[in-house]
Design a protein around this motif. Structure first.
Motif, PDB file in Angstrom:
ATOM      1  N   ALA A 103      17.376  46.361  12.579  1.00  0.00           N
ATOM      2  CA  ALA A 103      16.265  47.322  12.190  1.00  0.00           C
ATOM      3  C   ALA A 103      16.745  48.737  12.082  1.00  0.00           C
ATOM      4  O   ALA A 103      16.433  49.223  11.133  1.00  0.00           O
ATOM      5  CB  ALA A 103      15.322  47.302  13.335  1.00  0.00           C
ATOM      6  N   LEU A 104      17.810  49.127  12.650  1.00  0.00           N
ATOM      7  CA  LEU A 104      18.372  50.514  12.347  1.00  0.00           C
ATOM      8  C   LEU A 104      19.140  50.354  11.244  1.00  0.00           C
ATOM      9  O   LEU A 104      19.210  51.477  10.322  1.00  0.00           O
ATOM     10  CB  LEU A 104      19.152  50.758  13.575  1.00  0.00           C
ATOM     11  N   MET A 105      19.862  49.282  10.805  1.00  0.00           N
ATOM     12  CA  MET A 105      20.529  49.238   9.647  1.00  0.00           C
ATOM     13  C   MET A 105      19.387  49.124   8.425  1.00  0.00           C
ATOM     14  O   MET A 105      19.739  49.835   7.530  1.00  0.00           O
ATOM     15  CB  MET A 105      21.086  47.756   9.485  1.00  0.00           C
ATOM     16  N   ALA A 106      18.408  48.777   8.680  1.00  0.00           N
ATOM     17  CA  ALA A 106      17.266  48.686   7.362  1.00  0.00           C
ATOM     18  C   ALA A 106      16.765  50.130   7.309  1.00  0.00           C
ATOM     19  O   ALA A 106      16.475  50.626   6.183  1.00  0.00           O
ATOM     20  CB  ALA A 106      16.155  47.858   8.093  1.00  0.00           C
ATOM     21  N   GLN A 107      16.911  51.002   8.365  1.00  0.00           N
ATOM     22  CA  GLN A 107      16.734  52.544   8.308  1.00  0.00           C
ATOM     23  C   GLN A 107      17.659  53.266   7.845  1.00  0.00           C
ATOM     24  O   GLN A 107      17.604  54.528   7.436  1.00  0.00           O
ATOM     25  CB  GLN A 107      16.372  53.021   9.567  1.00  0.00           C
ATOM     26  N   GLY A 108      18.740  52.623   7.145  1.00  0.00           N
ATOM     27  CA  GLY A 108      20.131  53.383   6.574  1.00  0.00           C
ATOM     28  C   GLY A 108      21.018  53.831   7.592  1.00  0.00           C
ATOM     29  O   GLY A 108      21.894  54.583   7.225  1.00  0.00           O
ATOM     30  N   LEU A 161       8.316  54.112   2.335  1.00  0.00           N
ATOM     31  CA  LEU A 161       7.680  55.041   3.516  1.00  0.00           C
ATOM     32  C   LEU A 161       6.021  54.724   3.536  1.00  0.00           C
ATOM     33  O   LEU A 161       5.573  54.597   2.538  1.00  0.00           O
ATOM     34  CB  LEU A 161       8.087  56.319   3.227  1.00  0.00           C
ATOM     35  N   LEU A 162       5.802  54.664   4.691  1.00  0.00           N
ATOM     36  CA  LEU A 162       4.339  54.537   4.875  1.00  0.00           C
ATOM     37  C   LEU A 162       3.392  55.855   4.598  1.00  0.00           C
ATOM     38  O   LEU A 162       3.896  56.835   5.300  1.00  0.00           O
ATOM     39  CB  LEU A 162       3.816  53.882   6.267  1.00  0.00           C
ATOM     40  N   LYS A 163       2.514  55.733   4.039  1.00  0.00           N
ATOM     41  CA  LYS A 163       1.921  57.038   3.541  1.00  0.00           C
ATOM     42  C   LYS A 163       1.367  57.956   4.673  1.00  0.00           C
ATOM     43  O   LYS A 163       1.585  58.794   4.608  1.00  0.00           O
ATOM     44  CB  LYS A 163       0.756  56.871   2.352  1.00  0.00           C
ATOM     45  N   ASP A 164       0.977  57.365   5.691  1.00  0.00           N
ATOM     46  CA  ASP A 164       0.390  57.941   6.931  1.00  0.00           C
ATOM     47  C   ASP A 164       1.626  58.667   7.825  1.00  0.00           C
ATOM     48  O   ASP A 164       1.459  59.433   8.642  1.00  0.00           O
ATOM     49  CB  ASP A 164      -0.374  57.315   7.685  1.00  0.00           C
ATOM     50  N   PRO A 221      10.429  53.270   9.572  1.00  0.00           N
ATOM     51  CA  PRO A 221      10.734  52.688  11.011  1.00  0.00           C
ATOM     52  C   PRO A 221       9.643  51.874  11.601  1.00  0.00           C
ATOM     53  O   PRO A 221       9.891  50.811  12.158  1.00  0.00           O
ATOM     54  CB  PRO A 221      10.870  53.690  12.066  1.00  0.00           C
ATOM     55  N   GLU A 222       8.250  52.189  11.313  1.00  0.00           N
ATOM     56  CA  GLU A 222       7.131  51.559  11.602  1.00  0.00           C
ATOM     57  C   GLU A 222       7.051  50.126  10.962  1.00  0.00           C
ATOM     58  O   GLU A 222       6.724  49.054  11.832  1.00  0.00           O
ATOM     59  CB  GLU A 222       5.893  52.498  11.523  1.00  0.00           C
ATOM     60  N   LEU A 223       7.396  49.889   9.906  1.00  0.00           N
ATOM     61  CA  LEU A 223       7.416  48.754   9.138  1.00  0.00           C
ATOM     62  C   LEU A 223       8.620  47.860   9.693  1.00  0.00           C
ATOM     63  O   LEU A 223       8.364  46.559   9.950  1.00  0.00           O
ATOM     64  CB  LEU A 223       7.507  49.190   7.537  1.00  0.00           C
ATOM     65  N   VAL A 224       9.761  48.537  10.007  1.00  0.00           N
ATOM     66  CA  VAL A 224      10.889  47.694  10.571  1.00  0.00           C
ATOM     67  C   VAL A 224      10.595  47.287  11.726  1.00  0.00           C
ATOM     68  O   VAL A 224      10.743  46.194  12.168  1.00  0.00           O
ATOM     69  CB  VAL A 224      12.179  48.505  10.663  1.00  0.00           C
ATOM     70  N   ALA A 225       9.837  47.999  12.812  1.00  0.00           N
ATOM     71  CA  ALA A 225       9.393  47.705  14.161  1.00  0.00           C
ATOM     72  C   ALA A 225       8.518  46.500  13.992  1.00  0.00           C
ATOM     73  O   ALA A 225       8.655  45.649  14.808  1.00  0.00           O
ATOM     74  CB  ALA A 225       8.851  49.127  14.895  1.00  0.00           C
ATOM     75  N   ARG A 226       7.496  46.390  13.307  1.00  0.00           N
ATOM     76  CA  ARG A 226       6.715  45.391  13.161  1.00  0.00           C
ATOM     77  C   ARG A 226       7.490  44.151  12.607  1.00  0.00           C
ATOM     78  O   ARG A 226       7.142  43.073  13.067  1.00  0.00           O
ATOM     79  CB  ARG A 226       5.529  45.615  12.209  1.00  0.00           C
ATOM     80  N   LEU A 227       8.249  44.327  11.767  1.00  0.00           N
ATOM     81  CA  LEU A 227       9.074  42.977  11.303  1.00  0.00           C
ATOM     82  C   LEU A 227       9.890  42.474  12.277  1.00  0.00           C
ATOM     83  O   LEU A 227       9.847  41.316  12.427  1.00  0.00           O
ATOM     84  CB  LEU A 227       9.818  43.529   9.920  1.00  0.00           C
TER      85      LEU A 227
END
Length: 133
Positions: A75-80, A20-23, A47-53
């Motif tokens: 991307a949603l799979m990457a979010q579990g 998770l991103l700290k912000d 999710p923000e990291l996934v969206a950028r990727l």
């Protein structure tokens, strides 16, 4: 963002992984839910990291062959997310989600193997091909 840290974390642990991103941990309810998912053995990627990727298609990488819909599913799979959750979030039938997931596995050359978790391998393939930011 350093995507290689997320890849390293996910390759060193089999279950219960989160990045998770700290912000983004200021939303305590979401953070608590993510921590519970990791404690239950799920993989949680911000999710923000996934969206950028997802927004960066890469040439010479099988992830670059995925359609926009398949990238969204990945991307949603990457979010579990489970297939049922994907179905609900994308307003698709469970059969359609299964077809997208199968297509992702095929395009990424992830054949069924009882010793491998193809969903995790698909996410890792996605993250490994991501440019360093």
């Amino acid at each position: 963002m350093e995507t290689h840290y997320a890849v390293q974390l996910m390759t060193e642990f089999d279950v219960g992984v989160g990045y998770l991103l700290k912000d983004r941990v200021s939303d305590l309810a979401t953070f608590a839910a993510d921590v519970r998912r990791v404690a239950n053995g799920d993989c949680v990627i911000d999710p923000e990291l996934v969206a950028r990727l997802v927004g960066k298609k890469r040439q010479g990488d099988p992830v670059g062959t995925l359609t926009d819909r398949e990238l969204k599913v990945l991307a949603l799979m990457a979010q579990g997310r489970s297939n049922i959750a994907l179905s609900q979030e994308l307003s698709l039938s469970p059969k359609t989600v299964e077809a997208h997931v199968r297509s992702i596995f095929t395009k990424l050359n992830l054949a069924p193997d009882p010793g491998d978790h193809r969903r995790v391998l698909a996410v890792l393939a996605f993250l490994r091909g991501a440019p360093r930011t």
